[in-house]
Design a protein around this motif. Structure first.
Motif, PDB file in Angstrom:
ATOM      1  N   LYS A   1       6.782   9.932   0.682  1.00 47.36           N
ATOM      2  CA  LYS A   1       5.979   8.802   0.208  1.00 47.36           C
ATOM      3  C   LYS A   1       6.762   7.501   0.352  1.00 47.36           C
ATOM      4  O   LYS A   1       7.972   7.472   0.160  1.00 47.36           O
TER       5      LYS A   1
ATOM      6  N   THR B   1       0.859  -1.182   0.000  1.00 44.65           N
ATOM      7  CA  THR B   1       0.000   0.000   0.000  1.00 44.65           C
ATOM      8  C   THR B   1       0.893   1.229   0.000  1.00 44.65           C
ATOM      9  O   THR B   1       1.949   1.245   0.632  1.00 44.65           O
ATOM     10  N   SER B   2       0.487   2.247  -0.742  1.00 41.21           N
ATOM     11  CA  SER B   2       1.236   3.505  -0.779  1.00 41.21           C
ATOM     12  C   SER B   2       0.770   4.379   0.368  1.00 41.21           C
ATOM     13  O   SER B   2      -0.429   4.485   0.623  1.00 41.21           O
ATOM     14  N   ARG B   3       1.731   5.000   1.035  1.00 44.38           N
ATOM     15  CA  ARG B   3       1.424   5.858   2.176  1.00 44.38           C
ATOM     16  C   ARG B   3       2.303   7.092   2.135  1.00 44.38           C
ATOM     17  O   ARG B   3       3.272   7.154   1.391  1.00 44.38           O
ATOM     18  N   THR B   4       1.975   8.042   2.993  1.00 50.28           N
ATOM     19  CA  THR B   4       2.785   9.246   3.136  1.00 50.28           C
ATOM     20  C   THR B   4       3.093   9.422   4.612  1.00 50.28           C
ATOM     21  O   THR B   4       2.195   9.344   5.453  1.00 50.28           O
ATOM     22  N   SER B   5       4.369   9.656   4.924  1.00 49.85           N
ATOM     23  CA  SER B   5       4.779   9.815   6.321  1.00 49.85           C
ATOM     24  C   SER B   5       4.306  11.169   6.852  1.00 49.85           C
ATOM     25  O   SER B   5       3.830  12.021   6.098  1.00 49.85           O
TER      26      SER B   5
END
Length: 105
Positions: free
Chosen positions: A27, A18-22
């Protein structure tokens, strides 16, 4: 100067990426991996995060994909996670090895 130890693992993606952003806006892709050792045939599960180019590549990984990982273990002092977190420095899919049938009689 800090030395960074890396580990090379071959495993199977257990949770699709899954792509996430901190919190800082960086990213990354997160996914799970299962590794079975030859010694005791028990699965070892870990979570993996990949940043940058590796994160962009990793976001296409689906559960069941065999992969090679070069990783660094991360300490989790404020996290109560029951499985370790690894940071991927290299990720690539691995084609299954085809074993020729034995011709012994």
């Amino acid at each position: 100067m800090q030395t960074q130890q890396t580990i090379t693992l071959f495993g199977t993606v257990s949770n699709s990426a899954t792509s996430r952003t901190s919190k800082t806006g960086r990213k990354y892709s997160a996914f799970g991996v299962s590794i079975i050792s030859d010694r005791n045939l028990q699965a070892f599960h870990c979570n993996v995060v990949a940043f940058g180019k590796q994160g962009h590549f990793a976001k296409q990984l689906q559960a069941g994909t065999r992969i090679k990982l070069v990783v660094q273990a991360q300490s989790q002092p404020d996290n109560i996670a029951s499985i370790p977190l690894l940071t991927a420095t290299f990720v690539r899919p691995v084609n299954p090895v085809v074993v020729a049938p034995s011709t012994e009689v």
